[in-house]
Design an enzyme around this catalytic site. Structure first.
Site, PDB file in Angstrom:
ATOM      1  N   GLU A  42      24.125  32.918  15.310  1.00  0.00           N
ATOM      2  CA  GLU A  42      23.507  34.129  14.751  1.00  0.00           C
ATOM      3  C   GLU A  42      22.392  33.777  13.765  1.00  0.00           C
ATOM      4  OE1 GLU A  42      27.044  37.400  15.205  1.00  0.00           O
ATOM      5  OE2 GLU A  42      26.739  36.600  13.205  1.00  0.00           O
ATOM      6  N   GLU A  61      29.886  36.442  22.102  1.00  0.00           N
ATOM      7  CA  GLU A  61      30.799  37.117  21.164  1.00  0.00           C
ATOM      8  C   GLU A  61      30.801  38.601  21.463  1.00  0.00           C
ATOM      9  OE1 GLU A  61      30.496  36.573  16.920  1.00  0.00           O
ATOM     10  OE2 GLU A  61      29.904  34.481  17.149  1.00  0.00           O
TER      11      GLU A  61
HETATM   12  C1  BGP Z   1      29.967  37.128  13.917  1.00  0.00           C
HETATM   13  C2  BGP Z   1      30.215  35.675  13.620  1.00  0.00           C
HETATM   14  C3  BGP Z   1      31.619  35.234  13.787  1.00  0.00           C
HETATM   15  C4  BGP Z   1      32.607  36.318  13.611  1.00  0.00           C
HETATM   16  C5  BGP Z   1      32.283  37.645  14.191  1.00  0.00           C
HETATM   17  C6  BGP Z   1      33.211  38.761  13.807  1.00  0.00           C
HETATM   18  O1  BGP Z   1      29.060  37.629  13.008  1.00  0.00           O
HETATM   19  O2  BGP Z   1      29.405  34.832  14.395  1.00  0.00           O
HETATM   20  O3  BGP Z   1      31.808  34.058  13.078  1.00  0.00           O
HETATM   21  O4  BGP Z   1      33.671  36.114  12.867  1.00  0.00           O
HETATM   22  O5  BGP Z   1      30.995  38.021  13.809  1.00  0.00           O
HETATM   23  O6  BGP Z   1      33.062  39.058  12.460  1.00  0.00           O
HETATM   24  P1  BGP Z   1      34.275  39.219  11.492  1.00  0.00           P
HETATM   25  O7  BGP Z   1      35.045  37.956  11.580  1.00  0.00           O
HETATM   26  O8  BGP Z   1      33.689  39.414  10.165  1.00  0.00           O
HETATM   27  O9  BGP Z   1      35.018  40.390  11.993  1.00  0.00           O
END
Ligand code: BGP
Length: 471
Positions: free
Chosen positions: A171, A364
């Site tokens: 990201e 993701e």
């Molecule tokens: C993204 C990241 C991850 C992640 C995911 C979910 O921004 O790349 O590392 O964890 O989001 O976010 P969160 O864990 O805050 O729910």
């Protein structure tokens, strides 16, 4: 007949700092995560503190064999994880790597291959060695390029036969909103000038292009991609002012993908920098490096869309979303305020493909939710997570639509395929997994793993190459 390509890479994704634990074992140095007990919500600490759930994570460092076996049982073709830079170069500026750190990932990748699972590896996922952050102010400093180069060269040489898919920065555009988390920039966000921020971004672009170049030299068969946080921006109303606002907000994120795919600063970004009085310092060779080392594919995370408005009053009302914008009145949000928009995934897939015509990889996507562990009629502990199944099905049906639209998609990895610590809030109760991990935010729990209802559901999706989505 399934519309998903035969070799579609189904799987799951995690990041080292959110699950490995073992934060100080086998020579690992501290990373920025070890002093962020509250994620991006709270302030950082001087030293690691016990309330930091990431220090133990879900103990993947010691239990990875058990977990990979469960992923294999679901039929994963690919497993996305990251290498913790601070396991390989504990401080980040050493000249010799830490052999025990290298060995850990050798063993992990071997374990994946034992089941025919392809590793997809993020080189830098929100886990800059803390020393590089404190001593050098992270990516603001051009020296970071050299440290990163040494690190990526080391891991490319080491894992060249074992890892074919690489991502340079997780990201990368999140640095705009979280400069410490994303860019290891120690200067507090409110004191950071836009000049320094964009210079840091330039250093990351150069480092990413350099990694792509070195990676291709060392591993001609490897595919190297960039990774951006995607969040399509819709105009809040049909007013042309809102449409232009949406375009400009979108540009702030799209320029990161443009740089990686086209290899040069787009006109709208040059304009932004010019009008803000920001001058990016280029070293000789930067321009050619960027132009000649573009990525093989574009990968991205997708959780939500947002709306833009030119109306200052409405802008000030803020948002439940992560990165600004205003809420969409037509959408519902998750328990953490992230607005759920499956069609936004089809939209963003088309937007990227129309723009670049290179393969895309959704690395993701998923729903963070509070799960309740119950005992079923057979006496097994499980979670009836129909809400997660619905979320994933709705999104995958839109991936299918995008494939029908002609978009070339390499694969799909759900975020947090096993419960892990949240990146934004550092909580364990924000769960994404198909596998429940018995660990709670107060530190209690046995760390035992239990299959949720979604485990068999996803297994079936993979086994039928997506056909079961229609059952
Ligand atoms: C993204 C990241 C991850 C992640 C995911 C979910 O921004 O790349 O590392 O964890 O989001 O976010 P969160 O864990 O805050 O729910």
């Amino acid at each position: 007949m399934s519309v998903f390509p035969k070799d579609f890479l189904w799987g799951g994704a995690v990041a080292a700092n959110q699950l490995e634990g073992a934060y100080n074992e086998d020579g690992k140095g501290l990373s920025i995560q070890d002093v962020m007990p509250q994620g991006i919500r709270g302030s950082r600490t001087e030293v690691p503190t016990e309330d930091n759930m990431k220090l133990i994570g879900i103990d993947f460092y010691h239990r990875y064999k058990e977990d990979i076996k469960l992923f294999a049982e679901m039929g994963f073709k690919v497993f996305r994880t990251s290498i913790a830079w601070s396991r390989i170069f504990p401080n980040g500026d050493e000249t010799e790597p830490n052999e025990k750190g290298l060995q850990f990932y050798d063993d992990l990748f071997d374990e994946c291959h034992k089941y025919g699972i392809e590793p997809l590896v993020t080189l830098s996922h929100y886990e800059t060695p803390l020393h590089l952050s404190r001593e050098y102010d992270g990516w603001v400093n051009r020296k970071m390029i050299g440290f990163y180069e040494r690190y990526v060269r080391t891991v490319f040489e080491r894992y060249k036969g074992k890892v074919r898919y690489w991502l340079t920065f997780n990201e990368i555009n999140s640095i705009l909103h979280a400069p410490f988390l994303s860019g290891g920039i120690y200067t507090p966000a409110e004191q950071l000038s836009e000049q320094d921020l964009y210079q840091a971004i330039h250093h990351e672009f150069v480092a990413s292009a350099l990694a792509t170049k070195i990676g291709h030299e060392i591993m001609p068969e490897a595919k190297i991609g960039c990774m951006v946080l995607s969040m399509p921006t819709y105009p809040l109303t049909p007013s042309p002012d809102d449409v232009i606002q949406a375009m400009e907000d979108d540009h702030k994120n799209l320029c990161f993908a443009d740089m990686h795919v086209r290899g040069e600063y787009p006109g709208y970004m040059k304009r932004y920098l010019r009008e803000k009085g920001i001058e990016i310092h280029f070293e000789p060779g930067d321009e050619e490096l960027l132009k000649n080392n573009t990525v093989d594919f574009l990968s991205f995370s997708y959780y939500m869309s947002t709306c833009a408005t030119a109306d200052k009053e409405k802008q000030a009302q803020g948002t439940g979303n992560l990165l600004g914008g205003v809420p969409n009145p037509t959408l519902k949000a998750s328990e953490w305020g992230w607005q759920i928009d499956p069609k936004g995934l089809r939209y963003v897939l088309n937007q990227f493909y129309d723009r670049y015509q290179i393969p895309l990889f959704i690395v993701e996507n998923g729903l963070g939710a509070v799960d309740e562990l119950i005992t079923d009629a057979n006496g097994n502990k499980t979670v009836e997570d129909d809400y997660r199944i619905d979320y994933l099905r709705d999104h995958l049906l839109q991936v299918e639509e995008a494939i029908k639209d002609g978009v070339e998609i390499m694969g799909y990895t759900t975020w947090g395929c096993i419960d892990i610590v949240s990146a934004s809030t550092a909580e364990l109760k924000k769960r994404y997994g198909f596998i429940y991990v018995d660990r709670n935010d107060d530190g209690s729990g046995t760390l035992e793993r239990y299959k949720k209802k979604s485990f068999d559901w996803y297994k079936n999706v993979i086994a039928t190459n997506g056909e079961s989505l229609h059952q």
